[in-house]
Design a protein around this motif. Structure first.
Motif, PDB file in Angstrom:
ATOM      1  N   SER A  31      82.999  27.436  52.487  1.00  0.00           N
ATOM      2  CA  SER A  31      83.508  27.459  51.467  1.00  0.00           C
ATOM      3  C   SER A  31      82.751  27.660  50.012  1.00  0.00           C
ATOM      4  N   ALA A  32      83.033  28.130  49.219  1.00  0.00           N
ATOM      5  CA  ALA A  32      82.151  28.380  47.999  1.00  0.00           C
ATOM      6  C   ALA A  32      82.824  28.085  46.644  1.00  0.00           C
ATOM      7  N   SER A  33      82.077  27.275  45.639  1.00  0.00           N
ATOM      8  CA  SER A  33      82.640  26.673  44.598  1.00  0.00           C
ATOM      9  C   SER A  33      81.979  26.670  43.211  1.00  0.00           C
ATOM     10  N   ASP A  34      82.921  26.138  42.223  1.00  0.00           N
ATOM     11  CA  ASP A  34      82.336  26.262  41.172  1.00  0.00           C
ATOM     12  C   ASP A  34      81.302  24.950  40.812  1.00  0.00           C
ATOM     13  N   ASP A  35      81.078  24.229  41.819  1.00  0.00           N
ATOM     14  CA  ASP A  35      80.582  23.033  41.800  1.00  0.00           C
ATOM     15  C   ASP A  35      79.181  23.638  42.138  1.00  0.00           C
ATOM     16  N   ASN A  36      78.831  24.761  42.329  1.00  0.00           N
ATOM     17  CA  ASN A  36      77.388  25.292  42.556  1.00  0.00           C
ATOM     18  C   ASN A  36      76.946  25.387  43.980  1.00  0.00           C
ATOM     19  N   THR A  37      78.118  24.754  44.990  1.00  0.00           N
ATOM     20  CA  THR A  37      77.686  24.493  46.303  1.00  0.00           C
ATOM     21  C   THR A  37      78.434  25.367  47.120  1.00  0.00           C
ATOM     22  N   LEU A  38      78.072  25.479  48.526  1.00  0.00           N
ATOM     23  CA  LEU A  38      78.615  25.993  49.737  1.00  0.00           C
ATOM     24  C   LEU A  38      78.948  24.801  50.439  1.00  0.00           C
ATOM     25  N   LYS A  39      80.190  24.909  51.394  1.00  0.00           N
ATOM     26  CA  LYS A  39      79.993  23.602  52.330  1.00  0.00           C
ATOM     27  C   LYS A  39      80.566  24.253  53.518  1.00  0.00           C
ATOM     28  N   VAL A  40      80.172  23.725  54.736  1.00  0.00           N
ATOM     29  CA  VAL A  40      80.327  24.174  56.038  1.00  0.00           C
ATOM     30  C   VAL A  40      81.322  23.267  56.515  1.00  0.00           C
ATOM     31  N   TRP A  41      82.423  23.379  57.278  1.00  0.00           N
ATOM     32  CA  TRP A  41      83.282  22.528  57.794  1.00  0.00           C
ATOM     33  C   TRP A  41      83.841  22.965  59.215  1.00  0.00           C
ATOM     34  N   ASN A  42      83.868  21.844  59.960  1.00  0.00           N
ATOM     35  CA  ASN A  42      84.433  21.993  61.337  1.00  0.00           C
ATOM     36  C   ASN A  42      86.024  22.263  61.182  1.00  0.00           C
ATOM     37  N   LEU A  43      86.410  23.471  61.824  1.00  0.00           N
ATOM     38  CA  LEU A  43      87.874  24.142  61.525  1.00  0.00           C
ATOM     39  C   LEU A  43      88.588  23.066  62.688  1.00  0.00           C
ATOM     40  N   ALA A  44      88.246  22.535  63.549  1.00  0.00           N
ATOM     41  CA  ALA A  44      89.071  21.717  64.384  1.00  0.00           C
ATOM     42  C   ALA A  44      89.348  20.287  63.941  1.00  0.00           C
ATOM     43  N   THR A  45      88.357  19.748  63.570  1.00  0.00           N
ATOM     44  CA  THR A  45      88.371  18.503  62.907  1.00  0.00           C
ATOM     45  C   THR A  45      88.666  18.175  61.411  1.00  0.00           C
ATOM     46  N   ASN A  73      74.454  28.263  39.488  1.00  0.00           N
ATOM     47  CA  ASN A  73      75.692  28.115  38.899  1.00  0.00           C
ATOM     48  C   ASN A  73      76.883  28.430  39.694  1.00  0.00           C
ATOM     49  N   SER A  74      77.965  28.630  39.250  1.00  0.00           N
ATOM     50  CA  SER A  74      79.281  28.756  40.255  1.00  0.00           C
ATOM     51  C   SER A  74      78.972  29.773  41.447  1.00  0.00           C
ATOM     52  N   VAL A  75      79.433  29.436  42.794  1.00  0.00           N
ATOM     53  CA  VAL A  75      79.430  30.403  44.118  1.00  0.00           C
ATOM     54  C   VAL A  75      80.792  31.112  43.734  1.00  0.00           C
ATOM     55  N   ASN A  76      80.877  32.519  43.986  1.00  0.00           N
ATOM     56  CA  ASN A  76      81.938  33.225  43.567  1.00  0.00           C
ATOM     57  C   ASN A  76      82.427  33.660  44.782  1.00  0.00           C
ATOM     58  N   ALA A  77      81.476  34.015  45.898  1.00  0.00           N
ATOM     59  CA  ALA A  77      82.002  34.809  46.912  1.00  0.00           C
ATOM     60  C   ALA A  77      80.882  34.319  48.195  1.00  0.00           C
ATOM     61  N   VAL A  78      81.610  34.443  49.502  1.00  0.00           N
ATOM     62  CA  VAL A  78      80.745  34.192  50.611  1.00  0.00           C
ATOM     63  C   VAL A  78      81.404  34.984  51.631  1.00  0.00           C
ATOM     64  N   ALA A  79      80.281  35.424  52.556  1.00  0.00           N
ATOM     65  CA  ALA A  79      80.478  36.269  54.019  1.00  0.00           C
ATOM     66  C   ALA A  79      79.686  35.677  54.916  1.00  0.00           C
ATOM     67  N   VAL A  80      79.820  35.756  56.282  1.00  0.00           N
ATOM     68  CA  VAL A  80      79.139  35.659  57.245  1.00  0.00           C
ATOM     69  C   VAL A  80      78.770  36.820  58.191  1.00  0.00           C
ATOM     70  N   THR A  81      77.816  36.944  58.734  1.00  0.00           N
ATOM     71  CA  THR A  81      77.200  38.099  59.561  1.00  0.00           C
ATOM     72  C   THR A  81      78.133  37.974  60.723  1.00  0.00           C
TER      73      THR A  81
END
Length: 745
Positions: A221-235, A247-255
């Motif tokens: 996820s990408a946020s206006d708090d200037n960070t990205l976070k990585v989450w475990n989808l199962a838990t 500054n704010s992170v507006n977009a994100v993509a994964v290879t």
């Protein structure tokens, strides 16, 4: 009650549970399809299954899927026309599922409202009769088609965020949806049931973007708090945070190999991260403004970014900028790559999409059709269609080969911010400022239904004294005249340059007075639609208008903080009433025509002597803007509606607050009183219309619409309630299920 209900009532809870759970499956298994059809179009069965604690909406919806088994096609009783009826009922339940899980009392109004506009098969007609005959508690029955119907392209609404939904992603197996919102959270949904599985909390500001890894195990996820976070989808556990943007992170993509994350930021850069370690590998610099969008080619070798200044294509291995794509006349908000990696589609604030040849950087063609900024774009897995989402509240589906628009998806009530494709099925999911996500079917639902609606928000409603005509005012710059008995639109009044915010009718029903954001009032001949006069004098938007009981004077309230009194016959301004500190939102006149009550953004109501223009006293008590006001027929009480989510009842003689009505979860936008003074109706931004007992303060019935309900009115015979939605819909409703003795009082 029906035969089914009588049988169920006579049994103990254990039998009821077993019977309700096994009835549909056992009928299909035994081949008794005729009874299966009858059961699943029996309102008592539908009601019992929804209301039984161990079942609910989704188990009932699942019962309708049983007819799809291949073995049922061989049964002699299989009837394709009756199957269509079952699918219509199932579709209506699915469309209303997000409402029914929180308020089961809405079953009658929701089911009736979504099936009313079908070319009704025999089974549906019978079900509609059952609903009206067997619903014993008070409910609001739709008289005309005004809810999104079953059988169209909209399949389901996901409701749960408390603010705008900015982004959406679907897991590779197509079973889960992840949404990102201005409420600082992400939510994980079961796509099959629409159920919210859990919420991801951790960001300290709006979440702008979300992506899922190719293996479906992680969410970024990408946020206006200037960070990205990585989450475990199962838990739902937060694994780590990516820090580095200023500054704010507006977009994100994964290879495609799931090893790298690319982020785009308001700091004018893109960053490439190692997903396994969280390490920043390098930064892509070249844009001179905020980078709003990012996509990776299917081979994982190139990154495409979109900014206010242009699109750029980068070599992911080296970080080198390869070339720039220029052609849009405004900011690029989104970008997508076709599955074959040969084309790029960009979406822009210039209201267009452009299709580019990725090898040469050549612009191939432009997709035109949206009326406002295009915020998101997605390509179907077969590469044949493009789906775009826009601030014009719609999604459009385009033929990528020809650039032709195929159809438009209408249903959101605010900006559509994001769109994602659901793998392996011809469905898409969209996210909007209206706080919801919606699931759409691209393959079916070609039939078009006519709903009772404007093209934009309905702001005010008035009913003629004889109860035969309804007039609505809208942001689409028009007023519409409706035939009350049929709900048919008779004609439109056009002349205002911008949104129409207010409407009133003279006591003889011959003239309509409207107020607009263009600072004017207009007087119309209701019978011919002719504009008779324009009243100018306010210095800002006219929010409200009322006519005195003798029809001689018009009172208007404005954003300029004043009320004005006009001679209706000559158009002369007679007086200006000053005293409010902020916008005047509503005005009402007492039945004797001697007093005017105004409601304002300064959190107060004022009572004025109409003859002298003197402010008699102020009603203080609301802690937010007062949006609406109504006077009881005996002239003794005033009811106010406020942005503080409450209504208040006041003694008009003393100015004393008598009591407060609480029950709405958002701003109360409008209030009306029945002619006998026993009930009142309130309309709210929480999408509800409520009917209250004015003596006790109890809610008699609630109707849930599909967006903010902005206005309401009651016919003189107390039989019909008319309400206008932000979506543009006009609802004609009748209160049913009241005891006869209550009606006579």
């Amino acid at each position: 009650m029906g035969e089914f209900a009588d049988k169920l009532a006579a049994q103990n809870p254990a039998f009821q549970r077993a019977y309700l759970g096994s009835l549909a499956p056992s009928l299909v298994k035994s081949g008794n399809l005729e009874k299966y059809y009858k059961t699943l179009t029996d309102f008592d069965f539908i009601t019992a299954k929804i209301n039984y604690p161990e079942f609910g909406v989704q188990p009932l919806i699942d019962d309708y899927d049983l007819i799809d088994g291949e073995e049922t096609l061989n049964y002699s009783e299989y009837n394709s026309e009756k199957v269509k009826s079952l699918k219509l009922v199932q579709g209506a339940l699915r469309l209303s599922a997000h409402i029914l899980v929180t308020d089961k009392q809405q079953l009658a109004s929701q089911l009736h409202g979504r099936l009313l506009n079908q070319k009704m098969p025999e089974e549906i007609q019978a079900l509609l009769v059952q609903i009206r005959q067997r619903t014993t508690t008070p409910w609001l029955c739709t008289l005309t088609p005004s809810l999104t119907p079953s059988g169209g392209r909209l399949l389901r609404t996901l409701n749960g965020h408390s603010s705008s939904v900015n982004a959406v992603a679907v897991t590779p197996n197509g079973q889960q949806v992840i949404s990102a919102s201005d409420d600082n959270t992400l939510k994980v949904w079961n796509l099959a049931t629409g159920e919210e599985q859990f919420t991801l909390n951790g960001h300290s500001n709006s979440v702008n973007a979300v992506a899922v890894t190719p293996n479906g195990q992680q969410v970024i996820s990408a946020s206006d708090d200037n960070t990205l976070k990585v989450w475990n989808l199962a838990t739902g556990e937060e694994q780590f945070t990516l820090n580095g943007h200023s500054n704010s992170v507006n977009a994100v993509a994964v290879t495609p190999n799931g090893q790298q994350v690319i982020s785009a930021s308001y700091d004018n850069t893109l960053k490439v991260w190692n997903l396994a370690t969280g390490e920043e590998q390098f930064t892509l610099k070249g844009h001179s403004y905020s980078v709003n969008a990012v996509a990776v080619t299917p081979n994982g070798q190139q990154v495409i970014s979109g900014s206010i200044d242009s699109l750029k294509v980068w070599n992911l291995a080296t970080g080198e900028e390869q070339f720039t794509l220029k052609g849009h006349s405004n900011s690029v908000n989104a970008v997508a790559v076709t599955p074959n990696g040969q084309q790029v589609i960009s979406a822009s604030d210039d209201s267009t999409l452009k299709v580019w040849n990725l090898a040469t950087g050549e612009e191939l063609f432009t997709l035109k059709g949206h009326s406002y900024s295009v915020k998101a774009v997605a390509v179907t897995p077969n590469g044949q269609q493009v789906i775009s989402a826009s601030n014009d509240k719609t999604l459009k589906v385009w033929n990528l080969a020809t650039g032709g628009e195929q159809f438009t998806l209408i249903g959101h009530n605010s900006y559509v911010n994001a769109v994602a494709i659901i793998p392996n099925v011809q469905q898409v999911i969209s996210a909007s400022n209206d706080k919801t996500l919606k699931v759409w079917n691209l393959a079916t639902g070609e039939q078009q239904f006519t709903l009772t609606e404007h093209n934009s928000s309905v702001n005010a409603i008035a009913v003629t004294a004889n109860g035969q005509r309804v007039i609505s005012a809208s942001d689409d710059k028009t007023l519409k005249i409706w035939h009350l008995a049929t709900g048919l639109e008779l004609f439109s009044l056009r002349g205002h340059r911008t949104s129409v915010r207010a409407v009133a009718v003279t006591p003889d029903g011959k003239q309509v007075i409207s107020g607009s954001v263009d600072n004017t009032l207009k007087i119309w001949n209701r019978l011919t639609g002719q504009e008779l006069a324009t009243l100018t004098g306010h210095f800002a938007s006219v929010n409200t208008v009322a006519v005195t009981p003798d029809g001689k004077q018009v009172i208007s309230g404005s954003v300029d903080n004043t009320l004005k009194i006009w001679n209706r016959l000559t158009g002369q301004e007679l007086a200006t009433l000053t005293g409010h500190n902020f916008s005047v939102n509503a005005v009402a006149v007492t039945p004797n025509g001697q007093q005017v009550i105004s409601a304002s953004d300064d959190n107060t109501l004022k009572v004025w002597n109409l003859e002298t223009g003197e402010a008699l006293f102020t009603l203080n008590g609301h802690n937010f803007s007062v949006n609406a006001v109504a006077v009881t027929p005996n002239g003794q009480q005033v009811i106010s509606a406020s942005r503080d989510n409450t209504l208040k009842v006041w003694n008009l003689v003393t100015g004393e607050e008598l009591f407060t009505l609480k029950g709405h979860r958002d701003s109360v936008n409008a209030v009306a009183v029945t002619p006998n003074g026993q009930q009142m109706i309130s309309a709210s931004s929480d999408n509800t219309l409520k009917v209250w007992n004015l003596a006790t303060g109890e809610v008699i019935a609630t109707f849930i619409g599909e967006s903010s309900i902005n206005c309401c009115a009651v016919t003189p015979d107390r039989m019909t309630i008319v309400a206008g939605e932000q979506s543009g819909r006009v609802h004609f409703l009748r209160l049913e299920g009241m005891r006869e003795e209550s009606k006579e009082k």
